[in-house]
Design a protein around this motif. Sequence first.
Motif, PDB file in Angstrom:
ATOM      1  N   ASP A 112      10.315 -18.717  -7.423  1.00 43.72           N
ATOM      2  CA  ASP A 112       9.537 -17.817  -8.269  1.00 43.72           C
ATOM      3  C   ASP A 112       8.264 -17.452  -7.514  1.00 43.72           C
ATOM      4  O   ASP A 112       7.616 -18.328  -6.922  1.00 43.72           O
ATOM      5  N   LEU A 113       7.920 -16.171  -7.506  1.00 38.63           N
ATOM      6  CA  LEU A 113       6.752 -15.707  -6.760  1.00 38.63           C
ATOM      7  C   LEU A 113       5.798 -14.961  -7.683  1.00 38.63           C
ATOM      8  O   LEU A 113       6.176 -13.977  -8.322  1.00 38.63           O
ATOM      9  N   LYS A 114       4.563 -15.455  -7.754  1.00 39.83           N
ATOM     10  CA  LYS A 114       3.491 -14.761  -8.467  1.00 39.83           C
ATOM     11  C   LYS A 114       2.525 -14.191  -7.421  1.00 39.83           C
ATOM     12  O   LYS A 114       2.016 -14.934  -6.570  1.00 39.83           O
ATOM     13  N   VAL A 115       2.280 -12.894  -7.490  1.00 42.63           N
ATOM     14  CA  VAL A 115       1.353 -12.247  -6.566  1.00 42.63           C
ATOM     15  C   VAL A 115       0.117 -11.829  -7.352  1.00 42.63           C
ATOM     16  O   VAL A 115       0.210 -11.025  -8.285  1.00 42.63           O
ATOM     17  N   PHE A 116      -1.016 -12.381  -6.992  1.00 41.92           N
ATOM     18  CA  PHE A 116      -2.268 -12.107  -7.705  1.00 41.92           C
ATOM     19  C   PHE A 116      -2.975 -10.938  -7.023  1.00 41.92           C
ATOM     20  O   PHE A 116      -3.421 -11.040  -5.873  1.00 41.92           O
ATOM     21  N   VAL A 117      -3.058  -9.813  -7.754  1.00 40.55           N
ATOM     22  CA  VAL A 117      -3.498  -8.535  -7.190  1.00 40.55           C
ATOM     23  C   VAL A 117      -4.852  -8.147  -7.771  1.00 40.55           C
ATOM     24  O   VAL A 117      -4.975  -7.948  -8.979  1.00 40.55           O
ATOM     25  N   ARG A 118      -5.854  -8.033  -6.900  1.00 44.37           N
ATOM     26  CA  ARG A 118      -7.152  -7.542  -7.360  1.00 44.37           C
ATOM     27  C   ARG A 118      -7.325  -6.067  -6.991  1.00 44.37           C
ATOM     28  O   ARG A 118      -7.531  -5.218  -7.849  1.00 44.37           O
ATOM     29  N   THR A 119      -7.216  -5.770  -5.701  1.00 41.80           N
ATOM     30  CA  THR A 119      -7.445  -4.395  -5.224  1.00 41.80           C
ATOM     31  C   THR A 119      -6.136  -3.800  -4.733  1.00 41.80           C
ATOM     32  O   THR A 119      -5.584  -4.267  -3.730  1.00 41.80           O
ATOM     33  N   PRO A 120      -5.600  -2.775  -5.406  1.00 43.54           N
ATOM     34  CA  PRO A 120      -4.378  -2.129  -4.913  1.00 43.54           C
ATOM     35  C   PRO A 120      -4.593  -1.558  -3.512  1.00 43.54           C
ATOM     36  O   PRO A 120      -5.702  -1.159  -3.161  1.00 43.54           O
ATOM     37  N   GLN A 121      -3.517  -1.531  -2.716  1.00 44.99           N
ATOM     38  CA  GLN A 121      -3.611  -1.068  -1.337  1.00 44.99           C
ATOM     39  C   GLN A 121      -2.720   0.148  -1.099  1.00 44.99           C
ATOM     40  O   GLN A 121      -1.582   0.185  -1.571  1.00 44.99           O
ATOM     41  N   TYR A 122      -3.226   1.107  -0.348  1.00 40.20           N
ATOM     42  CA  TYR A 122      -2.348   2.132   0.204  1.00 40.20           C
ATOM     43  C   TYR A 122      -1.533   1.476   1.319  1.00 40.20           C
ATOM     44  O   TYR A 122      -2.089   0.781   2.179  1.00 40.20           O
ATOM     45  N   VAL A 123      -0.230   1.684   1.314  1.00 40.62           N
ATOM     46  CA  VAL A 123       0.615   1.088   2.344  1.00 40.62           C
ATOM     47  C   VAL A 123       1.489   2.164   2.993  1.00 40.62           C
ATOM     48  O   VAL A 123       1.779   3.196   2.385  1.00 40.62           O
ATOM     49  N   LEU A 124       1.875   1.881   4.221  1.00 41.16           N
ATOM     50  CA  LEU A 124       2.762   2.773   4.964  1.00 41.16           C
ATOM     51  C   LEU A 124       3.995   2.001   5.407  1.00 41.16           C
ATOM     52  O   LEU A 124       3.888   0.845   5.841  1.00 41.16           O
ATOM     53  N   PRO A 125       5.181   2.617   5.325  1.00 38.20           N
ATOM     54  CA  PRO A 125       6.392   1.927   5.755  1.00 38.20           C
ATOM     55  C   PRO A 125       6.450   1.769   7.267  1.00 38.20           C
ATOM     56  O   PRO A 125       6.062   2.675   8.009  1.00 38.20           O
ATOM     57  N   MET A 126       6.895   0.611   7.708  1.00 34.61           N
ATOM     58  CA  MET A 126       7.056   0.328   9.129  1.00 34.61           C
ATOM     59  C   MET A 126       8.507   0.564   9.545  1.00 34.61           C
ATOM     60  O   MET A 126       9.429   0.116   8.868  1.00 34.61           O
ATOM     61  N   LYS A 127       8.695   1.254  10.657  1.00 37.31           N
ATOM     62  CA  LYS A 127      10.012   1.362  11.282  1.00 37.31           C
ATOM     63  C   LYS A 127       9.966   0.550  12.568  1.00 37.31           C
ATOM     64  O   LYS A 127       9.149   0.810  13.442  1.00 37.31           O
TER      65      LYS A 127
ATOM     66  N   GLU B 223      -6.610  14.540  -1.056  1.00 36.51           N
ATOM     67  CA  GLU B 223      -5.280  15.139  -0.944  1.00 36.51           C
ATOM     68  C   GLU B 223      -4.326  14.240  -0.166  1.00 36.51           C
ATOM     69  O   GLU B 223      -3.158  14.079  -0.544  1.00 36.51           O
ATOM     70  N   VAL B 224      -4.814  13.648   0.925  1.00 37.60           N
ATOM     71  CA  VAL B 224      -3.957  12.730   1.695  1.00 37.60           C
ATOM     72  C   VAL B 224      -3.692  11.465   0.885  1.00 37.60           C
ATOM     73  O   VAL B 224      -2.577  10.933   0.902  1.00 37.60           O
ATOM     74  N   SER B 225      -4.688  11.013   0.147  1.00 39.28           N
ATOM     75  CA  SER B 225      -4.490   9.844  -0.725  1.00 39.28           C
ATOM     76  C   SER B 225      -3.429  10.132  -1.780  1.00 39.28           C
ATOM     77  O   SER B 225      -2.579   9.275  -2.074  1.00 39.28           O
ATOM     78  N   ASP B 226      -3.441  11.329  -2.341  1.00 41.20           N
ATOM     79  CA  ASP B 226      -2.411  11.727  -3.310  1.00 41.20           C
ATOM     80  C   ASP B 226      -1.028  11.680  -2.681  1.00 41.20           C
ATOM     81  O   ASP B 226      -0.055  11.250  -3.321  1.00 41.20           O
ATOM     82  N   PHE B 227      -0.947  12.113  -1.442  1.00 45.15           N
ATOM     83  CA  PHE B 227       0.340  12.114  -0.734  1.00 45.15           C
ATOM     84  C   PHE B 227       0.884  10.694  -0.605  1.00 45.15           C
ATOM     85  O   PHE B 227       2.070  10.435  -0.886  1.00 45.15           O
ATOM     86  N   VAL B 228       0.034   9.762  -0.198  1.00 44.44           N
ATOM     87  CA  VAL B 228       0.485   8.380  -0.025  1.00 44.44           C
ATOM     88  C   VAL B 228       0.824   7.753  -1.372  1.00 44.44           C
ATOM     89  O   VAL B 228       1.820   7.034  -1.509  1.00 44.44           O
ATOM     90  N   ARG B 229       0.025   8.050  -2.398  1.00 47.18           N
ATOM     91  CA  ARG B 229       0.321   7.552  -3.749  1.00 47.18           C
ATOM     92  C   ARG B 229       1.683   8.048  -4.223  1.00 47.18           C
ATOM     93  O   ARG B 229       2.457   7.314  -4.834  1.00 47.18           O
ATOM     94  N   GLU B 230       1.958   9.307  -3.937  1.00 45.74           N
ATOM     95  CA  GLU B 230       3.242   9.885  -4.342  1.00 45.74           C
ATOM     96  C   GLU B 230       4.397   9.130  -3.704  1.00 45.74           C
ATOM     97  O   GLU B 230       5.415   8.824  -4.354  1.00 45.74           O
ATOM     98  N   LYS B 231       4.261   8.819  -2.420  1.00 47.57           N
ATOM     99  CA  LYS B 231       5.318   8.090  -1.712  1.00 47.57           C
ATOM    100  C   LYS B 231       5.511   6.690  -2.298  1.00 47.57           C
ATOM    101  O   LYS B 231       6.645   6.218  -2.457  1.00 47.57           O
ATOM    102  N   MET B 232       4.411   6.025  -2.614  1.00 48.70           N
ATOM    103  CA  MET B 232       4.501   4.676  -3.172  1.00 48.70           C
ATOM    104  C   MET B 232       5.082   4.689  -4.574  1.00 48.70           C
ATOM    105  O   MET B 232       5.939   3.862  -4.920  1.00 48.70           O
ATOM    106  N   THR B 233       4.636   5.626  -5.387  1.00 47.88           N
ATOM    107  CA  THR B 233       5.087   5.720  -6.777  1.00 47.88           C
ATOM    108  C   THR B 233       6.588   5.960  -6.861  1.00 47.88           C
ATOM    109  O   THR B 233       7.287   5.392  -7.715  1.00 47.88           O
ATOM    110  N   ALA B 234       7.099   6.784  -5.952  1.00 49.04           N
ATOM    111  CA  ALA B 234       8.528   7.096  -5.954  1.00 49.04           C
ATOM    112  C   ALA B 234       9.373   5.855  -5.693  1.00 49.04           C
ATOM    113  O   ALA B 234      10.506   5.752  -6.174  1.00 49.04           O
ATOM    114  N   ARG B 235       8.834   4.927  -4.967  1.00 49.60           N
ATOM    115  CA  ARG B 235       9.580   3.709  -4.654  1.00 49.60           C
ATOM    116  C   ARG B 235       9.451   2.657  -5.756  1.00 49.60           C
ATOM    117  O   ARG B 235      10.393   1.909  -6.031  1.00 49.60           O
TER     118      ARG B 235
END
Length: 534
Positions: free
Chosen positions: A199-214, A292-304
Motif C-alpha cells: 500500500d502506498l500513501k503519497v503525501f502531496v503539498r505542492t503539485p508539480q508540472y511534469v514531463l514524460p521521459m523517453k 499559456e505554456v503552463s496551460d499546455f502542460v496542465r492539459e497533457k497531465m489532465t488527459a492522463r
Amino acid sequence: MTQKIDALIIGAGVAGLYQLYQLRQEGMSVHGVEAGTNVGGTWYWNRYPGAKFDSESYIYQYLFDEDLYKDWTWSERFPAQPEIERWMNYIADRLDLRKDYTFGARVTKAEFDAATGRWRVETDTGESWDTQFLIGCTGMLSAPLENRFPGQESFNGTILHTARYPKGGLDLAGKRVGVIGIGATGIQVIQTIANEVGDLKVFVRTPQYVLPMKNPKYGPDEEHWYKGRFGELKQNLPHSFTGFEYDFQHKWADLSPEERRAVLEEIHADGSLRLWLASFAEIFFDEAVSAEVSDFVREKMTARLKDPKLIDILVPKPGDYGFGTHRVPLEMNYLEVYLRDNVEAVSVRDNPIAEIVPEGVKLADGTVYPLDVIIMAVGFDAGSGALSRIDITGRDGMKLAEEWGREIRTTLGMQKHGFPNLFMTGAPLAPSAALCNMTTCLQQQTEWITDCIRSLRGSNKTVIEPTAEGEEAWVRHHDEVANATLIARTNSWYTGSNVPGKPRRVLSYTGGVGTYRQKCREAAEAGYQGFAMS
C-alpha cells in the motif's frame, strides 16, 4: 599529526575528482576528503529506487579528454544510479585519483590563519591539515533536510531521507509505505516502488508540472552517433543557456498560435527537458507566455489522470506558479501510478503533516496514516547548505554559516569576501546552483579555479580574496538578472524558501551558462578584477 599540503578538496563527486586531477597536474600537493566510503558524490549518496539521470548521458560527461569520453559506453539515454556510479568509479580508476583521497571522513572545522595565509582543517576522524587553498566541492544538493517533522524518532518502522537510502536497499514487498514529497526525487521513487509495495500513501503539498521521459536503450548505432559528436559537444555545451546540447530556438512573438502549439507538441514529444530549457525563453519572463505554456502542460497531465480528485491534488492550478519556475521533473508513467488500487494521493496542502507518531503520519486534523516505512523526499538546503554545516571561520573571526544566515552572497559563486583562499563549486550565485547541466558548469568552475591558482602562484602571491566592492558588484548584477525572472517570485528551493529562516535570494545565476562563463573569463583577463591578491 598535521599534514601540510598546497590544496585540500572537500568532496569526491564530479567537481571534486576533476579539481583534484587538475591541481595534481599542476604539480601541487593536493588531497581530498570525502564523507562517503567511495567516489561518486550525489551518485554515491542518492541510491533510492528509481534514481537516474535527467540529463542525457552523453552530455553528462567530462570533456577535457576525448579518450576518457569515448572509452566509456552508456546503455541508455537516461541511465540509472548503479550505472552512473560505475562511471564515476571508471573516472577515478582511469585518472588514479583514489590514492589522494581520504574516504569515510567528514570535514568538521576549517579556520583561516591570517598570519600564515593558510587554512587549518580538521575532520571527524581526528585528521588535520595545514593547507594554502581550501576548495569546497560539496555539491549543490547534498545537505538533506532530515529532521523535518516532530516525532520522527518515535516512529516504530523505518524512516529515512532519500539521500540516505541504504546501499543494500529496503525490502518493501507488501509493506505499507508513505512517500513525503513529489519533487523530482519523490517522483522517481513513487513510479518505481508502486508495483512492489502493498500500500502506498503519497503525501502531496505542492503539485508539480511534469514531463514524460523517453529513455531508449543504446546499441552500437547510438554509441557511434554520440561519440562522433565529441568535438561538437565540447564546443557547444559551455556556451548554451543551460549547459545542455539544446538551446532556445524560437521567439514567441514571431510565431502564430498554431505554430506555437506545433512547437510545444514537437518538443513535448521528445521526452526530455527540452520543453523547459529549449522551447521559449519567454516562459521565464513573460507572465502571459508562462500562463499559456503552463496551460499546455496542465492539459497533457489532465488527459492522463482523468480523475477530477487526482487532478485537483496533482496538477498545479492557474495562479499557483508558472511552468519552469520550479525544478521540472521527468517521469515514466508516474501519473498512471495514482490510478492503481494500492496507491493514494493524500493532499497536505491545507491539512499539513503535524507530526510523525509511532504508528505513522499524523495530519493537522488528527488523521493518522499507519505505515511500515516512511521515505522522505523532502529536499535539501540547496547551494549553501553543505558548506554552512561545516564550522568555517574566515578572516577576523567571520563564520561562513553566520554570514550566509544573514544574507547569501558570493563573488562569481566561487569565493566569498572575508574567506581568503577558500574556493567553492556548486555554490550560490552561479548557474551550477540549480540551472545547469552539472558537468558543464562544474568543469568550467574547477578550470577557472585552477587557472586562478596558477596565476596567483605565477605572480609570487599567496592569498586571493574577493574585495567587498567586487562582491557587491556581482551580487547586484546577479539580483538584477534574477529579479527580472518569474523564478524570483516563486517559492521553491530555487529561492531557499523550503528552509525555514533561510535568507531569500535566487540561488542560481539566471543569465545563462554562456554569459556566466564570459563574465568569469572577463574577470580573469582583467587581472582578476574584483579580487585582491597579496
